[in-house]
Design an enzyme around this catalytic site. Sequence first.
Site, PDB file in Angstrom:
ATOM      1  N   HIS A 105     -69.874  41.659 -58.027  1.00  0.00           N
ATOM      2  CA  HIS A 105     -68.529  42.174 -58.310  1.00  0.00           C
ATOM      3  C   HIS A 105     -67.483  41.419 -57.497  1.00  0.00           C
ATOM      4  O   HIS A 105     -67.783  40.850 -56.448  1.00  0.00           O
ATOM      5  CB  HIS A 105     -68.454  43.677 -58.018  1.00  0.00           C
ATOM      6  CG  HIS A 105     -68.706  44.038 -56.572  1.00  0.00           C
ATOM      7  ND1 HIS A 105     -67.753  43.880 -55.593  1.00  0.00           N
ATOM      8  CD2 HIS A 105     -69.788  44.549 -55.965  1.00  0.00           C
ATOM      9  CE1 HIS A 105     -68.233  44.284 -54.438  1.00  0.00           C
ATOM     10  NE2 HIS A 105     -69.493  44.692 -54.631  1.00  0.00           N
ATOM     11  N   GLU A 135     -75.954  49.348 -55.486  1.00  0.00           N
ATOM     12  CA  GLU A 135     -76.307  48.862 -54.163  1.00  0.00           C
ATOM     13  C   GLU A 135     -77.080  49.934 -53.403  1.00  0.00           C
ATOM     14  O   GLU A 135     -77.100  51.103 -53.783  1.00  0.00           O
ATOM     15  CB  GLU A 135     -75.032  48.471 -53.406  1.00  0.00           C
ATOM     16  CG  GLU A 135     -74.325  47.302 -54.080  1.00  0.00           C
ATOM     17  CD  GLU A 135     -73.073  46.861 -53.375  1.00  0.00           C
ATOM     18  OE1 GLU A 135     -73.085  46.798 -52.131  1.00  0.00           O
ATOM     19  OE2 GLU A 135     -72.092  46.569 -54.060  1.00  0.00           O
TER      20      GLU A 135
END
Length: 198
Positions: free
Chosen positions: A66, A149
Site C-alpha cells: 500500500h 498485516e
Amino acid sequence: AMAGRRMGKGRADAPPCWSVYSLDHPKPKRIALASGNRPGTSTRIVGVPPSVDIIKAMKHLVLVRHGESQLNVVNKEKRVYCGQIDTHLTDFGRGQAKDAGERLKNLRYLRLERAVTSPLQRAHETLSLILAELGDSILELPYSPELMERSHGDFEGLTDDEAFGKFPHYRDDPKYADFMTTFDRCAPGGETLAVVSA
C-alpha cells in the site's frame, strides 16, 4: 513461472544468466525455456533479463505494498504499532499508488486479469487507484483478510512508551523483549509470526 535472480554459473568467465522457475507444480522447479535445452536446465541469456517472448509465456503474480498511510507518517516521528489499524493514505501515498498503476500499465507484456486486497482501507484505496490507472477490465476479487498485516493486539495504536508503560515486561524481560522478531512470541493479544505464516 517467474524470473529468478540473475546469477553467473560455471566458469569464472561465464556470462550471467537468469533462472526461471515453474509455479505450476507444488514445488517450484527449474524449467527449460528454449529448444535444445535439456529439461531441468536454465536458458542462458547473456547480460539481459528474459526476453519479452519468454515473459509472455509466464504467469505473473504482482505484489504491491500500500501507499504511504497517515500512520506511516506518524511513525517517522515516533514508533506506533499499526498492524491491523485502519488508516487512510496520505496525498503522497495516493500519488505512489497512481505511479504504481502507471508503471504496471507501461509493462506491455503484462496482462492483469484479477486483483485482490485486504479489507484495510489503505490497501483497498491503493488498489482502487492502481485499477483506475490501468483502465482495463480487471476482476476485483472479494477482500481477503488473510492479506492483512500482523496483528499487534493490545499494542495497536500505542507508542513504545505507552505499550511498555502498560506492559513493562515486554521491554525489560528477555523472554518477551524480542516479541517483534521471534517466531513464537507476540504482543499481548496479537499474532505470532508462526500464526501469520501458517
